[in-house]
Design an enzyme around this catalytic site. Structure first.
Site, short mmCIF file in Angstrom:
data_model
loop_
_atom_site.label_atom_id
_atom_site.label_comp_id
_atom_site.label_asym_id
_atom_site.label_seq_id
_atom_site.Cartn_x
_atom_site.Cartn_y
_atom_site.Cartn_z
N HIS A 70 -75.32 42.03 34.05
CA HIS A 70 -75.20 43.26 34.82
C HIS A 70 -73.74 43.60 35.09
CE1 HIS A 70 -75.95 46.03 38.19
NE2 HIS A 70 -76.96 46.36 37.40
N LEU B 230 -71.13 42.74 33.41
CA LEU B 230 -70.37 43.06 32.21
C LEU B 230 -70.46 44.54 31.85
CD1 LEU B 230 -71.17 40.04 29.87
CD2 LEU B 230 -68.97 40.63 30.86
N ARG B 231 -71.48 45.16 32.38
CA ARG B 231 -71.71 46.55 32.00
C ARG B 231 -70.63 47.52 32.47
NH1 ARG B 231 -77.85 48.56 31.78
NH2 ARG B 231 -77.94 48.27 29.53
N ASN C 54 -89.64 43.99 14.56
CA ASN C 54 -88.89 43.61 13.36
C ASN C 54 -89.69 43.96 12.13
OD1 ASN C 54 -86.67 42.55 14.64
ND2 ASN C 54 -87.29 40.42 14.41
N ALA C 55 -90.97 43.58 12.14
CA ALA C 55 -91.81 43.82 10.97
C ALA C 55 -91.89 45.32 10.68
CB ALA C 55 -93.20 43.23 11.18
N GLY D 295 -79.39 41.01 17.07
CA GLY D 295 -79.64 39.65 16.61
C GLY D 295 -80.17 38.75 17.71
N GLY E 198 -83.43 39.51 19.25
CA GLY E 198 -84.87 39.67 19.40
C GLY E 198 -85.65 38.38 19.17
N LEU E 199 -85.35 37.70 18.06
CA LEU E 199 -86.12 36.50 17.73
C LEU E 199 -85.71 35.31 18.61
CD1 LEU E 199 -86.42 36.71 13.85
CD2 LEU E 199 -88.21 37.02 15.55
N1 LIG Z 1 -89.47 41.16 9.33
C1 LIG Z 1 -88.23 40.88 8.90
N2 LIG Z 1 -87.88 41.12 7.59
C2 LIG Z 1 -86.64 40.84 7.15
N3 LIG Z 1 -85.66 40.31 7.93
C3 LIG Z 1 -85.94 40.07 9.21
C4 LIG Z 1 -87.23 40.32 9.77
N4 LIG Z 1 -87.23 39.96 11.07
C5 LIG Z 1 -85.97 39.50 11.31
N5 LIG Z 1 -85.20 39.57 10.21
C6 LIG Z 1 -83.79 39.12 10.10
O1 LIG Z 1 -83.52 38.23 11.17
C7 LIG Z 1 -82.42 38.69 11.94
C8 LIG Z 1 -82.63 38.34 13.38
O2 LIG Z 1 -83.70 39.12 13.93
P1 LIG Z 1 -83.64 39.54 15.45
O3 LIG Z 1 -84.89 40.28 15.78
O4 LIG Z 1 -83.31 38.33 16.22
O5 LIG Z 1 -82.40 40.52 15.53
P2 LIG Z 1 -82.25 42.06 15.15
O6 LIG Z 1 -83.58 42.64 14.79
O7 LIG Z 1 -81.15 42.15 14.14
O8 LIG Z 1 -81.71 42.69 16.49
P3 LIG Z 1 -82.50 42.93 17.86
O9 LIG Z 1 -81.79 42.03 18.84
O10 LIG Z 1 -82.35 44.36 18.15
O11 LIG Z 1 -83.92 42.50 17.65
C9 LIG Z 1 -82.34 40.18 11.66
O12 LIG Z 1 -81.04 40.67 11.81
C10 LIG Z 1 -82.81 40.26 10.22
O13 LIG Z 1 -81.71 39.98 9.39
MG LIG Z 2 -85.24 42.43 16.12
#
Ligand SMILES: Nc1ncnc2c1ncn2[C@@H]1O[C@H](COP(=O)(O)OP(=O)(O)OP(=O)(O)O)[C@@H](O)[C@H]1O
Ligand SMILES: [Mg+2]
Length: 257
Positions: A49, A51-52, A160-161, A218, A220-221
């Site tokens: 917060h 840092l914003r 992501n998908a 990077g 989200g996952l």
């Molecule tokens: N379904 C997918 N198909 C291909 N590459 C994917 C897929 N999901 C994730 N990736 C790869 O994994 C990386 C990490 O995904 P992650 O969701 O962590 O980050 P992001 O989508 O780049 O950003 P965000 O933080 O907005 O989600 C992505 O940058 C992408 O390169």
């Molecule tokens: Mg993502």
């Protein structure tokens, strides 16, 4: 406690004095661990917060400089990097806000009431992008979880998908005994074999040009992995039969009565 349920149990402080003492110590430990987790989560939330504001001022200064000096590649660079920082901080803030006290709020809920809204929104989002998202029926089972945290994890995977898939996204949910198996697949370019494990690391983006420019944070996952681990589940990535990425999540279900 080993299952991530940090609740004090008054039953432990009953019985003979040795049991009472041991039980009381255990409960004190639960409280101490709870406080430590909450404090750490709050710290992350406060930092994101704080840092914003300097970042907002930085972007304002950049805009002013742009107006005074005209366009320049250096100023444009400052703007892109500031934008990127803003995006990352936004994500961190989102993560920390769902995480605060998440270990204290667990509830048992039917899977359908947990997932239905998310699946519907995802279908809508895919449609808007001209892609097709198919979903199997949601098993009629109960799950103990922190709904917001867990759903934000699933949302990141499905988004992501939708983003990386070309035309088709498949989401399947299956109950296997007391485990939920969730699979999300797409027909995009997927992820190179040797990077399949790395994509769960914070700020990791696959090293192809496509991804360097697509602008995600990077995170989200990494968020998804963290939330799923907090629910005693597992997550892994593999190649999908559709051609793109398959993300497979397992999560414990409540036993059927
Ligand atoms: N379904 C997918 N198909 C291909 N590459 C994917 C897929 N999901 C994730 N990736 C790869 O994994 C990386 C990490 O995904 P992650 O969701 O962590 O980050 P992001 O989508 O780049 O950003 P965000 O933080 O907005 O989600 C992505 O940058 C992408 O390169
Ligand atoms: Mg993502």
């Amino acid at each position: 406690m080993a299952k991530g349920v940090f609740e004090i149990d008054p039953e432990l402080e009953k019985g003979t004095s040795e049991f009472r003492q041991a039980g009381a110590s255990f409960n004190q430990m639960v409280e101490a661990v709870n406080m430590m987790i909450s404090r750490q989560q709050r710290l992350l939330s406060d930092i994101s917060h704080e840092l914003r504001s300097p970042l907002t001022r930085l972007r304002m200064a950049q805009a002013l400089a742009n107006r005074k000096l005209g366009d320049s590649p250096d100023l444009a660079r400052i703007d892109t990097e500031a934008q990127r920082l803003e995006q990352m901080i936004g994500k961190l803030l989102e993560l920390s806000s769902v995480q605060v006290d998440s270990h204290l709020n667990r509830e048992a809920q039917p899977l359908s009431s947990l997932c239905d809204a998310l699946l519907e929104d995802s279908q809508f989002e895919a449609e808007q992008m001209g892609k097709i998202l198919t979903v199997t029926d949601v098993p009629e089972r109960l799950m103990t979880c922190h709904p917001e945290l867990l759903m934000s994890a699933l949302e990141n995977i499905i988004r992501n998908a939708i983003h990386y898939g070309k035309h088709q996204i498949q989401v399947s949910l299956q109950a296997k005994g007391d485990v939920l198996l969730l699979q999300v697949e797409d027909d995009g370019d997927g992820v190179p074999e040797d990077e399949l494990d790395s994509i769960f690391r914070p700020f990791y983006r696959v090293s192809t040009a496509r991804d360097r420019h697509s602008g995600g944070a990077g995170l989200g996952l990494a968020i998804a992995e963290n939330a799923i681990r907090q629910h005693q589940g597992s997550i892994r990535a593999a190649r999908s039969a559709l051609g793109g990425l398959l993300v497979e999540v397992t999560l414990p279900l409540l036993s059927e009565p």
